[in-house]
Every structure is written in C-alpha cells, then in structure tokens.
Design a protein around this motif. Structure first.
Motif, PDB file in Angstrom:
ATOM      1  N   GLN A 193     -25.090  56.360  64.250  1.00 25.73           N
ATOM      2  CA  GLN A 193     -24.590  55.048  64.611  1.00 25.73           C
ATOM      3  C   GLN A 193     -23.058  55.013  64.740  1.00 25.73           C
ATOM      4  OE1 GLN A 193     -26.713  52.544  65.309  1.00 25.73           O
ATOM      5  NE2 GLN A 193     -28.401  53.958  64.909  1.00 25.73           N
ATOM      6  N   GLU A 194     -22.413  56.149  64.464  1.00 26.98           N
ATOM      7  CA  GLU A 194     -20.950  56.266  64.495  1.00 26.98           C
ATOM      8  C   GLU A 194     -20.306  55.328  63.475  1.00 26.98           C
ATOM      9  OE1 GLU A 194     -17.243  56.286  67.732  1.00 26.98           O
ATOM     10  OE2 GLU A 194     -19.211  55.497  68.318  1.00 26.98           O
ATOM     11  N   LYS A 195     -20.922  55.257  62.292  1.00 31.34           N
ATOM     12  CA  LYS A 195     -20.419  54.401  61.220  1.00 31.34           C
ATOM     13  C   LYS A 195     -19.717  55.253  60.160  1.00 31.34           C
ATOM     14  CE  LYS A 195     -22.397  50.619  62.853  1.00 31.34           C
ATOM     15  NZ  LYS A 195     -21.602  49.518  63.439  1.00 31.34           N
ATOM     16  N   ILE A 196     -18.628  54.757  59.644  1.00 33.13           N
ATOM     17  CA  ILE A 196     -17.846  55.489  58.658  1.00 33.13           C
ATOM     18  C   ILE A 196     -18.625  55.728  57.367  1.00 33.13           C
ATOM     19  CG2 ILE A 196     -16.756  53.540  57.487  1.00 33.13           C
ATOM     20  CD1 ILE A 196     -15.008  56.784  58.683  1.00 33.13           C
ATOM     21  N   LEU A 197     -19.703  54.962  57.144  1.00 32.44           N
ATOM     22  CA  LEU A 197     -20.533  55.147  55.946  1.00 32.44           C
ATOM     23  C   LEU A 197     -21.200  56.509  55.901  1.00 32.44           C
ATOM     24  CD1 LEU A 197     -22.214  51.623  55.627  1.00 32.44           C
ATOM     25  CD2 LEU A 197     -20.630  52.679  54.006  1.00 32.44           C
ATOM     26  N   ILE A 251     -11.143  56.799  65.499  1.00 31.35           N
ATOM     27  CA  ILE A 251     -10.845  57.640  66.655  1.00 31.35           C
ATOM     28  C   ILE A 251     -12.088  57.700  67.544  1.00 31.35           C
ATOM     29  CG2 ILE A 251      -9.132  59.048  65.462  1.00 31.35           C
ATOM     30  CD1 ILE A 251     -11.296  61.224  65.172  1.00 31.35           C
ATOM     31  N   PRO A 252     -11.942  57.878  68.857  1.00 32.02           N
ATOM     32  CA  PRO A 252     -13.104  57.891  69.753  1.00 32.02           C
ATOM     33  C   PRO A 252     -13.836  59.229  69.752  1.00 32.02           C
ATOM     34  CG  PRO A 252     -11.094  58.213  71.006  1.00 32.02           C
ATOM     35  CD  PRO A 252     -10.666  57.945  69.587  1.00 32.02           C
ATOM     36  N   ILE A 253     -15.082  59.207  70.195  1.00 32.01           N
ATOM     37  CA  ILE A 253     -15.844  60.433  70.427  1.00 32.01           C
ATOM     38  C   ILE A 253     -15.179  61.211  71.555  1.00 32.01           C
ATOM     39  CG2 ILE A 253     -18.064  61.327  71.242  1.00 32.01           C
ATOM     40  CD1 ILE A 253     -19.343  58.769  70.080  1.00 32.01           C
ATOM     41  N   SER A 254     -15.194  62.543  71.453  1.00 26.77           N
ATOM     42  CA  SER A 254     -14.621  63.364  72.515  1.00 26.77           C
ATOM     43  C   SER A 254     -15.403  64.666  72.659  1.00 26.77           C
ATOM     44  CB  SER A 254     -13.144  63.670  72.222  1.00 26.77           C
ATOM     45  OG  SER A 254     -13.015  64.382  71.002  1.00 26.77           O
ATOM     46  N   GLY A 263     -29.089  61.410  67.917  1.00 22.77           N
ATOM     47  CA  GLY A 263     -27.644  61.241  67.821  1.00 22.77           C
ATOM     48  C   GLY A 263     -26.916  61.900  68.978  1.00 22.77           C
ATOM     49  N   LEU A 264     -27.389  63.081  69.385  1.00 20.04           N
ATOM     50  CA  LEU A 264     -26.793  63.773  70.527  1.00 20.04           C
ATOM     51  C   LEU A 264     -26.896  62.917  71.791  1.00 20.04           C
ATOM     52  CD1 LEU A 264     -25.573  66.296  71.868  1.00 20.04           C
ATOM     53  CD2 LEU A 264     -27.919  67.190  72.099  1.00 20.04           C
ATOM     54  N   VAL A 265     -28.077  62.364  72.006  1.00 22.96           N
ATOM     55  CA  VAL A 265     -28.287  61.508  73.181  1.00 22.96           C
ATOM     56  C   VAL A 265     -27.385  60.273  73.104  1.00 22.96           C
ATOM     57  CG1 VAL A 265     -29.964  60.072  74.413  1.00 22.96           C
ATOM     58  CG2 VAL A 265     -30.657  62.305  73.527  1.00 22.96           C
ATOM     59  N   SER A 266     -27.326  59.656  71.914  1.00 23.96           N
ATOM     60  CA  SER A 266     -26.539  58.435  71.723  1.00 23.96           C
ATOM     61  C   SER A 266     -25.052  58.694  71.935  1.00 23.96           C
ATOM     62  CB  SER A 266     -26.785  57.875  70.327  1.00 23.96           C
ATOM     63  OG  SER A 266     -25.969  56.761  70.062  1.00 23.96           O
ATOM     64  N   TRP A 267     -24.533  59.778  71.353  1.00 18.90           N
ATOM     65  CA  TRP A 267     -23.103  60.085  71.476  1.00 18.90           C
ATOM     66  C   TRP A 267     -22.738  60.470  72.904  1.00 18.90           C
ATOM     67  CZ3 TRP A 267     -19.485  62.334  67.333  1.00 18.90           C
ATOM     68  CH2 TRP A 267     -19.597  61.591  66.147  1.00 18.90           C
TER      69      TRP A 267
END
Length: 202
Positions: free
Chosen positions: A34-38, A90-93, A188-192
């Motif tokens: 989910q790209e959450k800092i948790l 920071i963004p995904i890269s 997660g791979l698909v989502s990112w």
C-alpha cells in the motif's frame, strides 16, 4: 496425507513468538504494498522476533539477514520520510542500469559468500538454501529502502524459496506466511508498477 498430518501437528505446536512474528510480518508486507510507512514499525517487530527464531533453528544466515533487515528498516523509515519537496514520502522509482547491475552482483556475490561460510563454519544442514533466501533478502531490503520497484522481484524470489525451507525446518506457520508474502509481493509489484506509470505520465 502423512505430510499434511505432520504440518497440522507442527501448527498445533506453534509458539506465541512465531505467531506474533508471522502476524506482524504479514502486516508489514501488506503496508509495503500500500506504500504506507507502517511497513517499517511492523517489519521491525517481525524481523527482531525472527532473529531469535532462525538462530534457534540453525538458520544462521537468515538470523543474520534479519539483523541486517532491522538496520535497513531503520534506514528505510528515515529515507522514505526524508523529503525536501513538502510531500509526505519520496516517490517510487526505477533502478538505473548501473543499479540493476550492482543488485545482480550483490545477489550472486552474497549467495556464494554465504554458502561458503555456512558450509565451512557452521553446522547448517541447508547451506545453499539458507544462502539463497538470504541473498534475495539482502538485495531486496536495500532496494526497498531506496523505494525501487525492482525490490519486489527479490521478495518474490525470497518468499518462494522460503516456503519449503521453513516447512522443512518444522515451522509450517512461517511457511504459510511466505505463501501469503509471495501473493502480496506479486500484487505489490503490479500495484507499484501502475503507480510508477501514473507518476511518469504526469
């Protein structure tokens, strides 16, 4: 049927420590998707517990890698939040060609080095297997801390190779955890990748 009977028997003997490590581990991977800092506080709890679980099972490389993951989680937590643009994270890269080559050599180098160490200096009965899962985790954790989409490939490899390893070591609940991890990692791979495409199209 004998294998399922054995797994069910082992599940009934699962310790509270392993149960807590599994639950916090699954939550950590879910928050990562989910790209959450948790992802980091729950991950820190899980890897800390697995340091002791793996050492007890003579999975010395995995015990060591969880110590490394603990340190990288602290770094990743800081790095994800260390932005100077006013955004929350920071963004995904994507990794550059150079970073991909470094990651590949890190993976292969870690596997060979750990296999030699485990074979020569420990009583591990699965040195190559233990080295493989650890090499994937070393590379994946570093790329995850940098928020590179390629880290998911490493986690998929780590999870798939860990399923039979932990079941063999008498930790079937952890083996089941890695099945869940593998499914979340693929998702997660698909989502990112989708989020990265959205960022690149802006």
């Amino acid at each position: 049927m004998a294998i399922w009977t054995q797994i069910l028997e082992q599940l009934s003997q699962t310790s509270v420590v392993e149960f807590m490590a599994v639950i916090t581990g699954i939550l950590s991977v879910w928050f990562n998707k989910q790209e959450k800092i948790l992802v980091y506080p729950f991950g820190i709890i899980s890897v800390t517990l697995y340091i002791f679980i793996d050492y007890r099972c003579k999975l010395y490389a995995d015990s060591g890698i969880n110590t490394y993951c603990l340190l990288m989680s602290l770094f990743g937590w800081y790095h994800w939040k260390n932005t100077k643009t006013g955004v929350d994270q920071i963004p995904i890269s994507k990794s550059s060609k150079q970073q991909k080559m470094i990651s590949l050599f890190t993976l292969l180098g870690a596997f060979v080095l750990l296999w030699i160490i485990l074979r020569r200096f420990t009583d591990s009965d699965v040195p190559a297997w233990d080295a493989l899962t650890t090499a994937f985790a070393i590379t994946g954790m570093y790329l995850m801390a940098l928020k590179k989409v390629e880290h998911w490939y490493c986690w998929i490899g780590c999870n798939l190779s860990s399923i039979p390893l932990y079941t063999y070591k008498g930790l079937p609940l952890t083996g089941i955890q890695f099945i869940v991890f593998a499914c979340i990692a693929i998702s997660g791979l698909v989502s990112w990748k989708k989020k990265l495409l959205d960022l690149e199209s802006r």
